[in-house]
Design a protein around this motif. Structure first.
Motif, PDB file in Angstrom:
ATOM      1  N   LYS A  23       0.833  -1.197   0.000  1.00 51.37           N
ATOM      2  CA  LYS A  23       0.000   0.000   0.000  1.00 51.37           C
ATOM      3  C   LYS A  23       0.869   1.248   0.000  1.00 51.37           C
ATOM      4  CE  LYS A  23      -4.104   1.939   1.295  1.00 51.37           C
ATOM      5  NZ  LYS A  23      -4.742   2.501   0.170  1.00 51.37           N
ATOM      6  N   ASP A  24       0.517   2.190  -0.868  1.00 56.77           N
ATOM      7  CA  ASP A  24       1.172   3.495  -0.884  1.00 56.77           C
ATOM      8  C   ASP A  24       0.381   4.422   0.027  1.00 56.77           C
ATOM      9  OD1 ASP A  24       3.117   2.740  -2.741  1.00 56.77           O
ATOM     10  OD2 ASP A  24       1.812   3.212  -4.430  1.00 56.77           O
ATOM     11  N   HIS A  25       0.867   4.622   1.236  1.00 53.56           N
ATOM     12  CA  HIS A  25       0.159   5.449   2.208  1.00 53.56           C
ATOM     13  C   HIS A  25       0.395   6.924   1.911  1.00 53.56           C
ATOM     14  CE1 HIS A  25      -0.891   2.016   4.674  1.00 53.56           C
ATOM     15  NE2 HIS A  25       0.350   1.599   4.545  1.00 53.56           N
ATOM     16  N   LYS A  26      -0.688   7.695   2.004  1.00 56.80           N
ATOM     17  CA  LYS A  26      -0.642   9.146   1.855  1.00 56.80           C
ATOM     18  C   LYS A  26      -1.471   9.706   3.008  1.00 56.80           C
ATOM     19  CE  LYS A  26      -2.544   8.823  -2.100  1.00 56.80           C
ATOM     20  NZ  LYS A  26      -3.228   9.097  -3.359  1.00 56.80           N
ATOM     21  N   ILE A  27      -0.824  10.492   3.866  1.00 54.10           N
ATOM     22  CA  ILE A  27      -1.487  10.968   5.074  1.00 54.10           C
ATOM     23  C   ILE A  27      -1.372  12.487   5.163  1.00 54.10           C
ATOM     24  CG2 ILE A  27      -1.588  10.811   7.588  1.00 54.10           C
ATOM     25  CD1 ILE A  27      -0.085   8.087   7.245  1.00 54.10           C
ATOM     26  N   VAL A  28      -2.516  13.127   5.349  1.00 61.07           N
ATOM     27  CA  VAL A  28      -2.538  14.574   5.571  1.00 61.07           C
ATOM     28  C   VAL A  28      -2.931  14.809   7.026  1.00 61.07           C
ATOM     29  CG1 VAL A  28      -4.922  14.850   4.694  1.00 61.07           C
ATOM     30  CG2 VAL A  28      -3.375  16.820   4.753  1.00 61.07           C
ATOM     31  N   PHE A  29      -2.118  15.590   7.705  1.00 62.09           N
ATOM     32  CA  PHE A  29      -2.353  15.934   9.108  1.00 62.09           C
ATOM     33  C   PHE A  29      -2.850  17.364   9.199  1.00 62.09           C
ATOM     34  CE2 PHE A  29       0.846  12.636   9.324  1.00 62.09           C
ATOM     35  CZ  PHE A  29       0.497  11.889  10.435  1.00 62.09           C
ATOM     36  N   VAL A  44       4.782  16.313  17.377  1.00 58.90           N
ATOM     37  CA  VAL A  44       6.103  16.034  16.791  1.00 58.90           C
ATOM     38  C   VAL A  44       6.467  14.566  17.015  1.00 58.90           C
ATOM     39  CG1 VAL A  44       8.576  16.581  16.912  1.00 58.90           C
ATOM     40  CG2 VAL A  44       6.878  18.429  16.904  1.00 58.90           C
ATOM     41  N   LYS A  45       6.179  14.051  18.177  1.00 59.55           N
ATOM     42  CA  LYS A  45       6.450  12.633  18.452  1.00 59.55           C
ATOM     43  C   LYS A  45       5.591  11.720  17.566  1.00 59.55           C
ATOM     44  CE  LYS A  45       8.731   9.484  20.469  1.00 59.55           C
ATOM     45  NZ  LYS A  45      10.120   9.303  20.029  1.00 59.55           N
ATOM     46  N   GLN A  46       4.330  12.086  17.366  1.00 60.15           N
ATOM     47  CA  GLN A  46       3.469  11.311  16.470  1.00 60.15           C
ATOM     48  C   GLN A  46       4.072  11.243  15.064  1.00 60.15           C
ATOM     49  OE1 GLN A  46      -0.266  13.396  16.705  1.00 60.15           O
ATOM     50  NE2 GLN A  46      -0.826  12.468  18.667  1.00 60.15           N
ATOM     51  N   LEU A  47       4.548  12.379  14.576  1.00 56.22           N
ATOM     52  CA  LEU A  47       5.160  12.414  13.240  1.00 56.22           C
ATOM     53  C   LEU A  47       6.419  11.551  13.184  1.00 56.22           C
ATOM     54  CD1 LEU A  47       4.769  16.187  12.326  1.00 56.22           C
ATOM     55  CD2 LEU A  47       3.531  14.257  11.318  1.00 56.22           C
ATOM     56  N   TRP A  54       6.311   3.913   8.637  1.00 58.12           N
ATOM     57  CA  TRP A  54       6.128   3.917   7.178  1.00 58.12           C
ATOM     58  C   TRP A  54       7.071   4.941   6.557  1.00 58.12           C
ATOM     59  CZ3 TRP A  54       0.268   4.331   8.182  1.00 58.12           C
ATOM     60  CH2 TRP A  54      -0.297   3.055   8.231  1.00 58.12           C
ATOM     61  N   PRO A  55       8.333   4.610   6.411  1.00 54.95           N
ATOM     62  CA  PRO A  55       9.300   5.589   5.903  1.00 54.95           C
ATOM     63  C   PRO A  55       9.058   6.008   4.447  1.00 54.95           C
ATOM     64  CG  PRO A  55      10.322   3.427   6.140  1.00 54.95           C
ATOM     65  CD  PRO A  55       8.955   3.324   6.725  1.00 54.95           C
ATOM     66  N   ASN A  56       8.330   5.225   3.676  1.00 52.89           N
ATOM     67  CA  ASN A  56       8.115   5.554   2.264  1.00 52.89           C
ATOM     68  C   ASN A  56       6.753   6.173   1.977  1.00 52.89           C
ATOM     69  OD1 ASN A  56      10.670   4.537   1.566  1.00 52.89           O
ATOM     70  ND2 ASN A  56       9.857   2.466   1.588  1.00 52.89           N
ATOM     71  N   ALA A  57       5.987   6.446   3.001  1.00 55.02           N
ATOM     72  CA  ALA A  57       4.672   7.070   2.811  1.00 55.02           C
ATOM     73  C   ALA A  57       4.843   8.540   2.448  1.00 55.02           C
ATOM     74  CB  ALA A  57       3.842   6.930   4.077  1.00 55.02           C
ATOM     75  N   LYS A  58       3.761   9.140   1.943  1.00 52.18           N
ATOM     76  CA  LYS A  58       3.729  10.581   1.675  1.00 52.18           C
ATOM     77  C   LYS A  58       3.015  11.246   2.839  1.00 52.18           C
ATOM     78  CE  LYS A  58       3.614  10.283  -3.331  1.00 52.18           C
ATOM     79  NZ  LYS A  58       2.858  10.610  -4.541  1.00 52.18           N
ATOM     80  N   TYR A  59       3.584  12.352   3.309  1.00 51.17           N
ATOM     81  CA  TYR A  59       3.031  13.064   4.455  1.00 51.17           C
ATOM     82  C   TYR A  59       2.912  14.548   4.151  1.00 51.17           C
ATOM     83  CZ  TYR A  59       4.543   8.866   6.929  1.00 51.17           C
ATOM     84  OH  TYR A  59       4.733   7.562   7.325  1.00 51.17           O
ATOM     85  N   GLU A  60       1.786  15.138   4.545  1.00 55.24           N
ATOM     86  CA  GLU A  60       1.643  16.588   4.500  1.00 55.24           C
ATOM     87  C   GLU A  60       1.013  17.040   5.810  1.00 55.24           C
ATOM     88  OE1 GLU A  60       0.845  19.050   0.971  1.00 55.24           O
ATOM     89  OE2 GLU A  60      -1.049  19.524   1.975  1.00 55.24           O
ATOM     90  N   VAL A  61       1.594  18.061   6.400  1.00 54.27           N
ATOM     91  CA  VAL A  61       1.078  18.653   7.628  1.00 54.27           C
ATOM     92  C   VAL A  61       0.542  20.036   7.267  1.00 54.27           C
ATOM     93  CG1 VAL A  61       1.632  19.482   9.944  1.00 54.27           C
ATOM     94  CG2 VAL A  61       2.728  17.395   9.063  1.00 54.27           C
ATOM     95  N   VAL A  62      -0.756  20.211   7.430  1.00 54.29           N
ATOM     96  CA  VAL A  62      -1.394  21.498   7.169  1.00 54.29           C
ATOM     97  C   VAL A  62      -1.573  22.192   8.509  1.00 54.29           C
ATOM     98  CG1 VAL A  62      -3.402  22.667   6.191  1.00 54.29           C
ATOM     99  CG2 VAL A  62      -2.595  20.510   5.178  1.00 54.29           C
TER     100      VAL A  62
END
Length: 139
Positions: A23-29, A44-47, A54-62
């Motif tokens: 699975k290609d995880h994509k997570i927006v926070f 910060v600890k959660q991130l 999941w080191p290869n997932a995509k992450y965006e923090v809004v």
């Protein structure tokens, strides 16, 4: 004959599992509570935890509302950890509506850490429409 049939089923099952794509995880926070230092610490600890899992997932923090305080230059407590997360691919974006409402200049943020979006909530909605999972950061 029964053993041959079972062997064939096992072979087909193994072949099917081998073709399953991870699975290609994509997570927006969403983060809006940075004026609470316990929220900052927890987020910060959660991130850090999720990027390790999941080191290869995509992450965006809004970040918007009080959340922008976390990524401002004058908040030096977490800058090194946020930079480390950025180097792991975590994308931090700041809501321009919040900046207008709070009369904050873009110069108040480290260029190497954040980007900007016109509307934080709209950014989250668009990411969800693109199939990103939504997480509210902090507690």
């Amino acid at each position: 004959m029964k053993n041959l049939f079972l062997a064939l089923i096992c072979l087909l099952s193994v072949n099917s599992f081998a073709q399953i794509k991870p699975k290609d995880h994509k997570i927006v926070f969403q983060f809006t509570n940075a004026n609470d230092t316990l929220q900052q610490k927890a987020f910060v600890k959660q991130l850090e935890n999720i990027t390790a899992h999941w080191p290869n997932a995509k992450y965006e923090v809004v970040v918007y509302n009080q959340g922008v305080d976390l990524v401002m230059k004058n908040n030096t407590k977490y800058q090194a950890r946020l930079q480390a997360l950025k180097s792991k691919g975590v994308n931090f974006v700041v809501c321009e509506n919040t900046l207008k409402n709070r009369k904050i200049s873009k110069d108040a943020f480290p260029e190497v850490l954040v980007g900007f979006v016109p509307a934080g909530i709209a950014e989250i909605v668009e990411k969800q429409e693109e199939g990103w999972s939504y997480i509210r950061g902090g507690f």
